[in-house]
Structures are given as structure tokens and as C-alpha cells.
Design a protein around this motif. Structure first.
Motif, PDB file in Angstrom:
ATOM      1  N   CYS A   1     -30.489  24.003  14.060  1.00 36.04           N
ATOM      2  CA  CYS A   1     -29.325  23.490  13.354  1.00 36.04           C
ATOM      3  C   CYS A   1     -28.236  23.082  14.342  1.00 36.04           C
ATOM      4  O   CYS A   1     -28.172  23.587  15.463  1.00 36.04           O
ATOM      5  N   GLN A   2     -27.413  22.148  13.871  1.00 39.23           N
ATOM      6  CA  GLN A   2     -26.246  21.729  14.634  1.00 39.23           C
ATOM      7  C   GLN A   2     -25.005  22.226  13.911  1.00 39.23           C
ATOM      8  O   GLN A   2     -24.863  22.056  12.702  1.00 39.23           O
ATOM      9  N   LEU A   3     -24.115  22.871  14.662  1.00 41.44           N
ATOM     10  CA  LEU A   3     -22.944  23.523  14.076  1.00 41.44           C
ATOM     11  C   LEU A   3     -21.682  22.866  14.620  1.00 41.44           C
ATOM     12  O   LEU A   3     -21.521  22.722  15.837  1.00 41.44           O
ATOM     13  N   PHE A   4     -20.786  22.461  13.695  1.00 41.34           N
ATOM     14  CA  PHE A   4     -19.501  21.857  14.051  1.00 41.34           C
ATOM     15  C   PHE A   4     -18.393  22.818  13.626  1.00 41.34           C
ATOM     16  O   PHE A   4     -18.301  23.204  12.459  1.00 41.34           O
TER      17      PHE A   4
ATOM     18  N   ALA B   1     -22.266  23.072  18.533  1.00 38.16           N
ATOM     19  CA  ALA B   1     -23.273  24.024  19.003  1.00 38.16           C
ATOM     20  C   ALA B   1     -24.610  23.702  18.367  1.00 38.16           C
ATOM     21  O   ALA B   1     -24.678  23.081  17.304  1.00 38.16           O
ATOM     22  N   GLU B   2     -25.675  24.133  19.035  1.00 44.50           N
ATOM     23  CA  GLU B   2     -27.024  24.053  18.488  1.00 44.50           C
ATOM     24  C   GLU B   2     -27.599  25.462  18.474  1.00 44.50           C
ATOM     25  O   GLU B   2     -27.418  26.225  19.438  1.00 44.50           O
ATOM     26  N   CYS B   3     -28.287  25.794  17.392  1.00 50.25           N
ATOM     27  CA  CYS B   3     -28.763  27.165  17.244  1.00 50.25           C
ATOM     28  C   CYS B   3     -30.030  27.212  16.401  1.00 50.25           C
ATOM     29  O   CYS B   3     -30.279  26.323  15.584  1.00 50.25           O
ATOM     30  N   TRP B   4     -30.823  28.260  16.635  1.00 50.50           N
ATOM     31  CA  TRP B   4     -32.003  28.550  15.816  1.00 50.50           C
ATOM     32  C   TRP B   4     -31.597  29.575  14.768  1.00 50.50           C
ATOM     33  O   TRP B   4     -30.975  30.598  15.087  1.00 50.50           O
TER      34      TRP B   4
ATOM     35  N   PRO C   1     -16.516  24.632   8.356  1.00 47.78           N
ATOM     36  CA  PRO C   1     -17.548  24.354   9.362  1.00 47.78           C
ATOM     37  C   PRO C   1     -18.717  23.603   8.737  1.00 47.78           C
ATOM     38  O   PRO C   1     -18.956  23.673   7.525  1.00 47.78           O
ATOM     39  N   ILE C   2     -19.462  22.900   9.563  1.00 45.76           N
ATOM     40  CA  ILE C   2     -20.595  22.099   9.104  1.00 45.76           C
ATOM     41  C   ILE C   2     -21.844  22.607   9.828  1.00 45.76           C
ATOM     42  O   ILE C   2     -21.877  22.690  11.054  1.00 45.76           O
ATOM     43  N   LEU C   3     -22.886  22.954   9.035  1.00 45.05           N
ATOM     44  CA  LEU C   3     -24.158  23.433   9.586  1.00 45.05           C
ATOM     45  C   LEU C   3     -25.258  22.513   9.085  1.00 45.05           C
ATOM     46  O   LEU C   3     -25.589  22.522   7.897  1.00 45.05           O
ATOM     47  N   ASN C   4     -25.805  21.690   9.979  1.00 49.98           N
ATOM     48  CA  ASN C   4     -26.823  20.701   9.613  1.00 49.98           C
ATOM     49  C   ASN C   4     -28.164  21.050  10.253  1.00 49.98           C
ATOM     50  O   ASN C   4     -28.219  21.472  11.416  1.00 49.98           O
ATOM     51  N   ARG C   5     -29.240  20.866   9.503  1.00 47.87           N
ATOM     52  CA  ARG C   5     -30.586  21.037  10.063  1.00 47.87           C
ATOM     53  C   ARG C   5     -30.956  19.817  10.884  1.00 47.87           C
ATOM     54  O   ARG C   5     -30.636  18.683  10.537  1.00 47.87           O
ATOM     55  N   MET C   6     -31.651  20.063  11.994  1.00 52.89           N
ATOM     56  CA  MET C   6     -32.083  18.985  12.889  1.00 52.89           C
ATOM     57  C   MET C   6     -33.609  18.929  12.915  1.00 52.89           C
ATOM     58  O   MET C   6     -34.284  19.948  12.803  1.00 52.89           O
TER      59      MET C   6
END
Length: 852
Positions: free
Chosen positions: A13-16, A341-344, A370-375
């Protein structure tokens, strides 16, 4: 399947995050412990990252806390640990914490410096006190009528030069050098001081050699040890006084004293002056004791106040440091107002993570969510197996071999049963198993208190971490001990014996070895549970009977265990939709194992069912064929040897034909495992190349670019397809040879179940026969004392050798059976562990884990 049998499904995921909300959001994620962040600045030096100053401030606070902790432990003050974990402080609270720690450190250092200065002054006064007391004896000699001795010593100190010049000296007093109009240089004087007791012999020799014997040394030990103000150690010292004559010797003596670190003190010559000085010293010592006591009380109050909050301070500082260390992994957008940020994250916890991010945003007062998007990614995700306090130890055994590949079958749930069971087959003893089970149960019942007593003892931590494994191994060993009917090398006569004696008493007494015939001396009904206790007193054929039984069950359990491992590979192939491996690896492997080794197991059951000692030929015990010889003849296509009279060659109709067919089919599986998969991959690549060439010629430049981009993503997901064909052939050859030869060696490897079980039983019998039975044979009051001593010795040997050493040996052999014989059939273990950002793990591992 659920997460118990496979690792959790993970998502990249990408976290803003807004800059003002980033700290609070990361703090909430740390409390949750379900997010693994990736470093988006791998090429940036650690000293050039955005929050490096905050990390340094945390390091400085940790240093001050470690200093406080060292001082608290030095005084033996208990530190309050409530077990609670306070929340991470807000960034503005760092200033208050820094001020508090700075004040405490400065105050404590000032108190320590004052205390050290007072102790040094106290040491000097104490040494001076002892000098005044000890040297009084030397000066009292003059008053006791030893002037002649003084005169002789004075004459001895006159140098050759004075004697040649004809100088004459009368009796003089021992003391500081007095003025003389004629020969002032030769009047005697002295110095007094203290020196470490171990340096005194070397000090005395150096004085004698350097001064050529022209000195007179007297020394006396200080009975009570003195405290070194620098490190607080107790040191033993001695008082000395040196008499000499002349300025030259005086300079030389003082240099030697300085070299040996002896401390010199003024000592008056007049008795009145010495008494006056002694009274002044005692008064100053009393005053210093009062001041030292007040200083120590003040220091103790400061440390006690700090000890109440030290644990919480450590937790707060490490949480702050961990947050800023994690924020250094993030990227800043072009506006410098948003952190990326990028996170598992585990898919099942996606909503929980979003709720934690919302709580962090509300705490910070930010209005931007905050925004949490799947990549989408072709990278291999980390492996995350959820565990609890029961399954954690079993999962650790599996991970010690290798972390499972992503979504690969997890052997841990099956190991919970198979591991203690195979251990118990080797360790089967009701008494030894009960000792082990009780030890494990005690650790389980007291686990909260034992876990709170954090210790650095590595062996104890291993035992405590595996408390559930130890308990299960003990319980299973008690079960197999009942099956073997073995408790401390003796048997339980619960159901009585089904054997009865057909011989008369005189025959039994006159013959040392007698054999009972099953046809005559056995009732015929199977024993209700386990082994008949009569086998424990058997002589010649006891080991033969146990060997035959345990050897066969070892092979049976081993083959079933390996077949189960091969079946597990079917679940992997079907889940990953690997049709080629399913058809051309799994099926031939299973057929090979079933037609050869499972068939051998079936022959054992057929022999047990069909042949018996009570049966008549051709199914009597004498006609029973050897399973090992039958299996060897089967593989080598040998014709069996002619059986005894009235016995049949084969155990069932068509056995020879079935055996030849099984061997041919099993051998035919080998080239299928060796060549089928590489040839199919080569054919698939050839067809793919033929299809790509006409499409590439018909597309435009733009379309060609689109296909190229798509192909690059496909290559990232199918790295195995890019492997060279030669490497595929080599890898498949190694895999096939390893499986075929390993099937034979692994089957034989399970015979360790029989070997260790036999060794354990024999060691228990040796200890009973050669140790405890000696005490049991003693009679009378002396016999009770002897039995108590012998029993204590036997108990120590039983626990130390049979439970600890034999238990460790059986544990390691069981571990090898699972890692090599079982997991090699399906488990690759090529993944990497999921390491989430978790405050609990950071606090548990200390500051080193926080830096990592």
C-alpha cells in the motif's frame, strides 16, 4: 485455507500523510503492530535524513536514562515496573522530558562528585589517623630506654665519607632533620605514609637497592579495609615509616614512594603535637561522617524518585525514537507538506489500519484525512503467520529451518501433533514423561510471573519459550510409556498377565532360562492395552521382541509421515495453479513412494494378521517370511528361496506379479520426474516465441512500446520463466535424484525412532539395576540411610541423564526428522518474515531493536 495453514494475504500500500498528522498516525500504527514500512530513501545517508536531529535527541535522552539506571542498580534500588505501556508522548513533550533528564543527570553527577571528594578526604583523614596510631609505637621505643639502639642505627647511617673525615656523632633523636653547625647533612630524618599491601614487598626491595641499605623501614598493617573513593572497592593498605639521613636519600625515597603510588603524610615529632593532630583528625572524621550521611541520603532520595518513573521514561523515549526513525523512511512530496510511505499490510487488517490512521489524525487536529491505497506489484510479499503463546514455539521451530515462501503451506499446525508424538516414540517412559510434563505444566501455570522476571539466562529463556512443547512431549511420552508398559524400566501390572506357567516348581528352580509356548502358556486374547508386563521379566528374548516391534512401527510411522509430506505438496501445487508440477512431479512422487515403501508397510500388516505362533502351517510363525528379505528380492527381481516344508512361498496370491509390476511402474516414474517438466517448459517457450514474432511484425511502433511494457511486468511476475533451460534441466535432475535416493535414506532414517527408544530403555534399566536396586537390597536402620542416599543419587542421574540429556537427544533427532525427512517433500522455505513496526517488539528488544 485459513491463516493457520497458510501465511496471511498481504498487500503493498501507499500511504499519504499530512506533515502535522504524520507523528500521531505512525504512533497509532506502532501501537497496532500490523504495518511493515519500506525504506523509500535507500541511497540517502542516515545523517542526511529529515528527522536525524530528533533521533539524536532521543539517543541523548537514552544515554542519560542508562546513566540513571546504572546508578540505581548500583544502589540496589528496585525499579517500579507496572507492566503498562504509556502512549508515545507528543513532540512538544520532548522538551519537558529533556529538561527533566538534564536536571536529574546534573544533580546526580554533582552529588556523586561531592560524595567522591568527601570520600577522598575521609580516606586521607582515616589513613592519617592510622599513621598517627601506628607510628606512636616507633617513637615510644625512645622513651623505653633504647637510646643505645638509636645510637647504633645512627652510626650505621653515617656514610664512608663521614667516617673517613673523622666526624663523630652522639646519640640523636629520630625525627625530622635538626640543624647542626658541623655536619647538617648526616642528621637522621623520616617520612611516613600508607601503601597498598600487595605493593609492600616490591617497595621494600626497591628502597634497599636504590638506597644501598642506608634506610631503616618499619611497617604495620591496617586491619580494616579502606574504601577506594574512585570505584568503591575495598582495598587493604599498610602504614610505613622510613628513617634515613641526608637530602640525597630524602629525594630518592620520595621518588620511590611516588613511583609506587604511596601516599605521604606529615607526622609531628613531638608527642604533644601528635596528640593534638590526632584529636583534630578525629573531630574532622566525625564531621565528615555526618556530611557523607546527608549526601548519601540526598542521593538515595533522588534515585528512588527516578526509579519510580524510569521504566516509563524508557518506553516513552524508545517510542519517540522509533517513530522518528520510521518517519525517516518516508518521502516528502514537492510541496514539503505531505509525507509518502509504502508499506506491507495484511488484507484482513486493512480496515483496522484505516481506523488507526483516523484516530491519529483526530489526535493531531489535522483536517486532512490520510490516504491508504493498494498498489499492484510483482514483488514477493513477506510471510506473516499469526501465532499465539501456544503456537509461537512450534512456528519458531519451522522458521528456524527457513521462513515459508509467501502463501506456502505452513507445517506448524501439523507439527503440533507430529513433533511431540515422534519424540515420545523415542522417549517413551511413563515416569520420565511425567517429570517432563510436570515441569512444562509448572511453567505454564506460572507463566505470567515467570515472564515478568526478565532474565538474560539464555538456557532458561529457551526452556520457558518452549514450555508448551515440553508439556506436550511429556504427555505424549506418558502415553507411549503406557504402550511400552515402561515406568523407570519397570512395568505396571494393571490387567494382569495373559501368560501362565505350565512348568512345575522344580523345573523352574533348576533351569535358568525357560521359554513359554504361546500355544500352551498364553490365553489367546490380546492384551487390553500396551504390552504384557511379563515381558519386563523376560531374559533372552526380551530385547528381540522389543526390537522387532519398535523397528516395524518406526518404519510404519516414517512412511506415513513422508506420504503426508508428499500430499502437502499437492496443496501447494493446486493453490499456485502449477499444473505441470502437479501432474509430472506430485503424481510420480506419490506413486513411487506408495508402490515401494507403502507396499512394504502393507506387507508388515499382512504378516501380523496372517501369521501367528498359535496357527498351524502354512500360517505358523515358522512359515512367516522376512519383510526385509522380501523387499530386497522384490527390488532386485530375485526368486525367493524355497520355504520350509508345508509353508507357502508367497504371503498372498499373485504377490510375485504385483511386486514386479510395482517395481516397473515405480522405476518408470523416475524419467517422468526427470524429463517431463523441463521438456514441457521448453515446448511452451518455443510456442510462445512463434506466437510473438508475427504479432511483433504487424504492430506499429507505439503498439510495440505497449507490448514491451506489458512484457516487462509479466517478466517481473514470472521470474522462473526467465531461467535458462540448462539450469532447469540441472535443477530437475538434482531434485529427482534427491527424491529417489532420499526415499530410501529417509525411510532408513526413521529407524532412529527404534534405536533411541531402545537406548533410552536400556539406560533406565542400567540405572535401576546398578544404582537403585543396591539401596533396595539393604535392611535395617542402616538400610534406610543407605536407601535415602542411593535414591538421591539415582534421582540426580535420572533427571540429569535420562530426562535432560536423553530428552535433548530425542528432541534434536525429532527436529531432524521434521526438517529433512518431512519438510523436504513440500516445503521450500525461501520467504522472508513479516517484520511490522511494533512498539511491543521494540520495547522488548531494547534500544538495539529500535535502531534496526
Amino acid at each position: 485455507m485459513g491463516s493457520l495453514f497458510r501465511s496471511e494475504e498481504m498487500a503493498l500500500c501507499q500511504l499519504f500523510l499530512q506533515s502535522e498528522a504524520a507523528y500521531a498516525c505512525v504512533s497509532e500504527l506502532g501501537e497496532l503492530g500490523l504495518v511493515q514500512f519500506r525504506d523509500l530513501n535507500p541511497d540517502v545517508n542516515a545523517f542526511q535524513r529529515k528527522f536525524v536531529n530528533e533521533v539524536r535527541r532521543c539517543d541523548e535522552m537514552e544515554r542519560k536514562l542508562r546513566y540513571l539506571e546504572k546508578e540505581i542498580k548500583k544502589d540496589g534500588i528496585p525499579m517500579l515496573d507496572t507492566g503498562e505501556s504509556p502512549e508515545a508522548p507528543q513532540p512538544r513533550e520532548m522538551i519537558d522530558l529533556e529538561a527533566t533528564f538534564e536536571k536529574l543527570e546534573n544533580e546526580l553527577r554533582e552529588v556523586n562528585q561531592n560524595a567522591e571528594a568527601l570520600k577522598r578526604n575521609f580516606l586521607e583523614l582515616t589513613e592519617l589517623k592510622h599513621i598517627l596510631r601506628k607510628t606512636q609505637v616507633f617513637f615510644d621505643e625512645q622513651e623505653g630506654g633504647v637510646n643505645q639502639t638509636t645510637e647504633s642505627m645512627t652510626r650505621a647511617l653515617i656514610t664512608d665519607e663521614a667516617r673517613t673525615a673523622g666526624a663523630s656523632m652522639g646519640p640523636v633523636q629520630l625525627g625530622y632533620m635538626e640543624k647542626s653547625n658541623e655536619r647538617e647533612d648526616y642528621l637522621p630524618c623520616f617520612v611516613a605514609g600508607v601503601i597498598l599491601r600487595e605493593r609492600l614487598p616490591a617497595f621494600e626491595r626497591m628502597l634497599w637497592r636504590a638506597c644501598r641499605g642506608n634506610v631503616f623501614l618499619r611497617q604495620a598493617m591496617i586491619e580494616t579495609p579502606l574504601e577506594d573513593p574512585t570505584n568503591g572497592d575495598q582495598v587493604h593498605k599498610s602504614v610505613f615509616i622510613i628513617f634515613f639521613q641526608g637530602d640525597q636519600l630524602k629525594t630518592r625515597v620520595k621518588k620511590i614512594c611516588e613511583g609506587f603510588r604511596a601516599t605521604l603524610y606529615p607526622c609531628p615529632e613531638a608527642p604533644a603535637d601528635r596528640r593534638e593532630m590526632a584529636m583534630g583528625v578525629m573531630t574532622r572524621i566525625e564531621d565528615l561522617n555526618t556530611v557523607l550521611g546527608q549526601t548519601q541520603d540526598h542521593r538515595h532520595r533522588v534515585l528512588v524518585a527516578a526509579a519510580k518513573n524510569l521504566k516509563n521514561w524508557f518506553v516513552k523515549v524508545r517510542k519517540i525514537k522509533a517513530i522518528y526513525h520510521t518517519l525517516n523512511l518516508f518521502n516528502l512530496d514537492v510541496t514539503q507538506k505531505c509525507l509518502i510511505a509504502e508499506c506491507w499490510v495484511p488484507l484482513l487488517d486493512f480496515e483496522t489500519i484505516q481506523l488507526a490512521l483516523r484516530r491519529g489524525t483526530e489526535r493531531s487536529g489535522s483536517s486532512v484525512p490520510p490516504i491508504l491505497n493498494r498498489m499492484q506489484t510483482f514483488e514477493n510479499p513477506p510471510t506473516y503467520n499469526r501465532t499465539n503463546k501456544f503456537t509461537k514455539a512450534f512456528q519458531a521451530l519451522i522458521d528456524a529451518y527457513g521462513v515459508a515462501s509467501y502463501r506456502e503451506m505452513n507445517p506448524a499446525p501439523y507439527t503440533i501433533i507430529t513433533f511431540p508424538f515422534l519424540f515420545a516414540v523415542m522417549f517413551g517412559d511413563l515416569g520420565h514423561g511425567a517429570i517432563m510434563a510436570l515441569f512444562g505444566l509448572w511453567m505454564i501455570r506460572k507463566e505470567k510471573g515467570l515472564a515478568a522476571q526478565k532474565t538474560d539466562n539464555e538456557i532458561w529463556n529457551i526452556f520457558f519459550g518452549g514450555r508448551y512443547i515440553i508439556f506436550l512431549m511429556g504427555v505424549f511420552s506418558m502415553y507411549t510409556g503406557l504402550i511400552y508398559n515402561d515406568i523407570f524400566s519397570k512395568s505396571l501390572n494393571i490387567f494382569g498377565s495373559h501368560w501362565h506357567m505350565s512348568y512345575n516348581k522344580s523345573t523352574v528352580m533348576e533351569n535358568k532360562f525357560l521359554q513359554l509356548s504361546p500355544k500352551v502358556d498364553y490365553e489367546g486374547a490380546p492384551y487390553p492395552f500396551g504390552m504384557d508386563p511379563i515381558w519386563q521379566v523376560a531374559g533372552a528374548n526380551k530385547i528381540i521382541f522389543h526390537n522387532a516391534y519398535k523397528m516395524k512401527i518406526s518404519i510404519i510411522f516414517g512412511v506415513i509421515h513422508m506420504i503426508f509430506g508428499v500430499v502437502m505438496s499437492w496443496h501447494n501445487h493446486t493453490y499456485f495453479r502449477n499444473r505441470i508440477s502437479l501432474i509430472y512431479e506430485f503424481i510420480p512422487q506419490l506413486i513411487f513412494l506408495l508402490l515401494l515403501f507403502f507396499y512394504m508397510v502393507l506387507l508388515m500388516f499382512i504378516k501380523w494378521i496372517k501369521f501367528a505362533a498359535t496357527n498351524e502351517k502354512p500360517y505358523s510363525e515358522a512359515c512367516a517370511p522376512s519383510i526385509l528379505i522380501t523387499f530386497i528380492d522384490m527390488v532386485l527381481f530375485n526368486t525367493p528361496k524355497p520355504p520350509p516344508d508345508h509353508c507357502e512361498t508367497y504371503m498372498f496370491f499373485g504377490q510375485h506379479f504385483i511386486q514386479v509390476l510395482f517395481v516397473l511402474v515405480a522405476v518408470g516414474c523416475i524419467p517422468v520426474m526427470l524429463l517431463a517438466k523441463p521438456l514441457l517448459i521448453m515446448q511452451a517457450r518455443k510456442q510462445a516465441n512463434e506466437e510473438v514474432q508475427p504479432i511483433a511484425g504487424a504492430t506499429s511502433d507505439a503498439e510495440t512500446g505497449g507490448v514491451s511494457n506489458g512484457g516487462s511486468h509479466g517478466g517481473g511476475g514470472g521470474h522462473e520463466e526467465e531461467e535458462e533451460l540448462s539450469e532447469i534441466f540441472i535443477h530437475q535432475s538434482i531434485h529427482t535424484i534427491e527424491y529417489v535416493l532420499g526415499s530410501v535414506s529417509h525411510t532408513a532414517s526413521y529407524l532412529r525412532l527404534w534405536a533411541l527408544s531402545l537406548a533410552h530403555a536400556q539406560l533406565a534399566e542400567v540405572l535401576w539395576t546398578m544404582v537403585l536396586s543396591i539401596g533396595l537390597k539393604q535392611e535395617g536402620p542402616v538400610g534406610g540411610i543407605v536407601l535415602t542416599c542411593v535414591f538421591a543419587f539415582w534421582a540426580i542421574l535420572t533427571v540429569g541423564i535420562l530426562v535432560l540429556m536423553e530428552g535433548l537427544s530425542a528432541f534434536l533427532h525429532t527436529l531432524r526428522l521434521h526438517w529433512v525427512e518431512f519438510q523436504s517433500k513440500f516445503y521450500k522455505g525461501q520467504g522472508y518474515a513479516f517484520q511490522p513496526f511494533s512498539f511491543d517488539a521494540i520495547i522488548e528488544n531494547g534500544a538495539a531493536a529500535a535502531e534496526e
